[in-house]
Scaffold this active site. Structure first.
Site, mmCIF file in Angstrom:
data_model
loop_
_atom_site.group_PDB
_atom_site.id
_atom_site.type_symbol
_atom_site.label_atom_id
_atom_site.label_comp_id
_atom_site.label_asym_id
_atom_site.label_seq_id
_atom_site.Cartn_x
_atom_site.Cartn_y
_atom_site.Cartn_z
ATOM 1 N N GLU A 244 0.760 -1.300 0.205
ATOM 2 C CA GLU A 244 0.025 -0.122 0.071
ATOM 3 C C GLU A 244 0.798 1.168 0.041
ATOM 4 O O GLU A 244 0.834 2.181 0.984
ATOM 5 C CB GLU A 244 -1.083 0.039 1.165
ATOM 6 C CG GLU A 244 -1.881 -1.179 1.257
ATOM 7 C CD GLU A 244 -2.870 -1.213 1.995
ATOM 8 O OE1 GLU A 244 -3.131 -0.344 3.274
ATOM 9 O OE2 GLU A 244 -3.989 -2.321 2.333
ATOM 10 N N GLU B 287 -5.023 -8.559 -0.705
ATOM 11 C CA GLU B 287 -5.645 -8.107 0.504
ATOM 12 C C GLU B 287 -7.198 -7.954 0.094
ATOM 13 O O GLU B 287 -7.494 -7.320 -0.725
ATOM 14 C CB GLU B 287 -4.967 -7.228 1.146
ATOM 15 C CG GLU B 287 -3.945 -7.193 2.055
ATOM 16 C CD GLU B 287 -3.497 -6.137 2.904
ATOM 17 O OE1 GLU B 287 -4.531 -5.251 3.430
ATOM 18 O OE2 GLU B 287 -2.350 -5.920 3.203
#
Length: 768
Positions: free
Chosen positions: A247, A497
């Site tokens: 991220e 994810e």
């Protein structure tokens, strides 16, 4: 040279028998974000700032515990592990000081993962940069290298840190993610990705802070990769690849006006400063700012508040002993003063903002910066450095490229970066459920469609009804995957994810054992994954020590599919007494060695036999561990919605998968293939069929051609039930009907489902 255990062919993964491999994965483990010694989950404050003297040896679990954890995950049908580790775990003691004990421990765990047949890719994980800025990832010394003082973050609100929050139990849910929009993260991410462009005075050891931080991070990853290679038995056989970084975030790069909240900033919660207000707070000035709450339709303004640091600064003081870590900071970079003031953004003498558009344009080209520009220029510059470091050690490594979350991917198609060994690895969460911690069966929002401007009004993005919500999730994941192909080229897509919060509705399930909301949410997410055309996923997350009180032990999150306060899913429904038959007649077996076998079913000890010898000798007791969780949220263990994530899936398929899915409500698995050639004797299509849903003496199967068998195999150290199918070429289909059950029930209630006894009485297995 032996063939690669897993290779990429266009948009698919292939095994050594040229079958398409579907990767059904799990993140292991969430508690790898914080150290073991001292044990510092995010609600603990003791020794928090002693960040140099920590150890992550024992994460994600000890070698003795690994058999329990890996055999459990294997039994649940997982084939892929996203191995979570942090930069801090390797290099916490200081720049260039690697923790070789942690490296040795990691090699031990990876070697055990190999024994269980997992594919593993390494995830250098971060959340909002570091534990010391409210998340996980980078060592504490990187915060000092950036000129910041982590002890001043609470007063200046440069970061909301759970470990230092006055009452950890009252830490606002999901507020940790807003740290991306607060001073510490905005400064460090700007420096990490674009320091040379926007902080040219930030020189340390003769390097700009951008190169200093990136070089140390990439070198730490490369060091671990080298140790894995030198081990001799892990490269390619178990560790198939590396992800870029979890991220990534742009910091302030591309902000058009520092005095206002960017329109693209969708997350606001609690006191929500503009970048300019964050800068002022970091220099000890008081600011009045808006406060926000998160509702069903997103953030809404709830009021305002005055934050007064009382002169305390988030920057290191001028008299700070900068020799602590052995670096030499350039004299042009002054401590005790905001780095942005030193670059002329504002005047501390009168608190005037002089260059509100300082980050709006590329200093080199003069072009306006948006997130897409950032991704293509600065993220990709980092990605290339990371890729080159890893492939210099692992030439055949699969590179999992993860661009900034929900942003447009980099334009790589047809360029030198269009690497045939690359995988697009986006993330997806149902933001409404994640932020509200509630499964709303009535409506949800097409967030991805909103971000891409597909609606004239946000009202049109609202999807009403559970069927529309499920389809909306599937369509969003499909759009993300297709966008990856459009921009990055023809590559596999793995959602690395995706997951749900378990502590929904004020922990109602923990008080009652009723996980029906969690089951519905989990099933909706898997419906989307199975229907979007992706090559697999890695569910977030597995935490072996999750409990009902503190969840995943990190920032109030509670997404682990396992908890010590819940019961593992039993091996199979209690379908009554049946004689044991051979695998060829597709009958059920009840394997009490299974990690998912509920002890409420039997008190018999595990027999010692050749088949069970490894687990008998190596695996600790699988009895239900109890935490210190208060009785009001720990006395009614349930199955934790396991029926929704322990689900059938292709393992290796001859030809190409056209579609695959599991109808949980009706317990029907379907698979459609397109095969140039038929299956051979040594390379059939293989499907994972969980015994809980598909006991072999109580299922029916329909195939378009050929023959099939079902057997329980203990290959690779873990016991799973497989369907093997030898079929013809051309388009082929498979349908398997299992046992319909009531979903989300607590222990002892599962037999109450209408029609369940009737299904049990029917029994038998037929080829139709």
């Amino acid at each position: 040279m032996a063939p690669l255990r897993l290779r990429i062919e266009g948009r698919t993964f292939r095994d050594t028998k040229n079958r398409e491999v579907t990767l059904r994965g799990i993140n292991v483990a969430g508690d790898a974000k914080f150290p073991t010694h001292p044990n510092l989950p995010s609600h603990e404050s003791d020794h928090f700032y002693d960040g140099d003297n920590v150890s992550f040896v024992g994460r994600p679990f000890s070698p003795d515990e690994a058999h329990t954890q890996f055999s459990r995950l294997k039994r649940w049908g997982y084939t892929l592990i996203r191995y979570v580790f942090t930069w801090e775990a390797i290099e916490h003691a200081g720049p260039g000081k690697y923790d070789e004990e942690w490296v040795k421990h990691t090699l031990q765990i990876l070697r055990l993962a190999k024994d269980y047949g997992f594919y593993v890719f390494m995830d250098p994980h971060q959340d909002v940069w570091s534990r010391f800025t409210g998340g996980s990832g980078a060592p504490m010394w990187t915060v000092y290298a950036a000129g910041l003082n982590p002890r001043a973050f609470p007063a200046t609100e440069a970061a909301w840190v759970h470990n230092t929050y006055p009452d950890p139990a009252e830490y606002p849910k999901m507020i940790w993610a807003t740290n991306y929009t607060r001073l510490a993260c905005q400064v460090i991410f700007t420096m990490f990705f674009a320091g040379k462009a926007f902080a040219p005075k930030a020189i340390i050891d003769g390097k700009n802070i951008q190169d200093y931080l990136q070089d140390h991070f990439v070198s730490a990853c490369s060091h671990l990769a080298l140790r894995i290679k030198e081990s001799g038995d892990l490269e390619n056989d178990v560790v198939i690849g590396w992800e870029s970084v979890n991220e990534p975030n742009r910091g302030l790069v591309g902000f058009q006006d520092l005095s206002s909240i960017p329109s693209e900033q969708k997350l606001q919660k609690g006191p929500s400063p503009t970048a300019w207000q964050a800068i002022l707070l970091g220099s000890g000035r008081s600011c009045e700012m808006d406060t926000w709450e998160f509702g069903g339709l997103g953030p809404y303004k709830s009021g305002s508040t005055l934050i007064d640091p009382k002169g305390e600064m988030a920057w290191l003081p001028a008299d700070y002993d900068d020799s602590r870590y052995g670096w030499k900071r350039d004299p042009g970079w002054k401590l005790g003063e905001c780095i942005w003031a030193q670059h002329g953004l504002w005047d501390p003498s009168n608190d005037t903002l002089l260059k509100k558009d300082y980050f709006a344009k590329d200093p080199e080209s003069g072009r306006k910066i948006d997130y897409e520009y950032f991704t293509n220029k600065w993220f990709m510059a980092y990605y290339r450095k990371h890729r080159e470091a890893i492939t210099s050690v692992y030439p055949d490594s699969v590179m999992f490229c993860q661009p900034p979350v929900m942003e447009i991917p980099p334009s790589l198609k047809g360029t030198d970066d269009d690497d045939p060994n690359m995988v697009f690895s986006p993330h997806f969460y149902d933001g409404v459920t994640l932020m509200m911690k509630k499964w709303n069966r009535y409506w949800n929002v097409d967030v991805f469609g909103l971000l891409r401007g597909r609606y004239l009004s946000p009202a049109f993005a609202i999807k009403v009804g559970e069927t529309a919500i499920r389809n909306c999730f599937r369509d969003q994941l499909t759009a993300i995957r297709r966008e990856g192909i459009e921009y990055m080229g023809n590559h596999p897509c793995i959602f690395t994810e995706i997951g749900i919060p378990y502590d929904m509705d004020d922990k109602y399930a923990y008080k009652t054992g009723d996980y029906s909301s969690q089951s519905a949410a989990m099933d909706a997410n898997h419906f989307a994954l199975e229907g979007c055309g992706a090559n697999g996923y890695a569910l977030w997350v597995y935490v072996a020590m999750n409990n009902h009180e503190w969840g995943d032990l990190w920032n109030g999150e509670d997404l682990s599919i396992f908890s010590i306060d819940d019961k593992p899913l039993p091996l199979a429904p209690n379908v009554g007494s049946r004689s044991q038959k051979s695998a060829s007649t597709s009958t059920a077996s009840l394997d009490r060695s299974s990690p998912s076998y509920s002890e409420s079913r039997s008190n018999n000890n595990l027999p010692v036999s050749p088949r069970h010898l490894k687990q008998t000798l190596s695996t600790p007791s699988l009895s239900l561990q109890r935490s210190a969780t208060p009785a009001n949220i720990g006395s009614n263990p349930g199955y934790r919605a396991a029926e929704a994530y322990v689900r059938p899936s292709p393992i290796a398929t001859v030809g190409n998968v056209l579609s695959s899915g599991f109808d949980l409500r009706n317990c029907i698995f379907t698979l459609a293939l397109d095969c140039q050639n038929g299956a051979t004797e040594d390379a059939p299509t293989e499907v994972f069929l969980p015994e809980y849903h598909f006991p072999r003496d109580n299922l029916t199967a329909e195939v378009s051609s050929g023959k099939w068998t079902i057997s329980v195999d203990d290959a690779d150290g873990g016991t799973i039930q497989r369907l093997r199918w030898w079929h013809d070429g051309g388009k082929q289909s498979l349908k398997v009907q299992g046992v319909k059950r009531r979903l989300g029930t607590s222990l002892g209630q599962e037999d109450e489902a209408p029609g369940y006894l009737e299904q049990c009485r029917q029994g038998g297995c037929a080829v139709m």
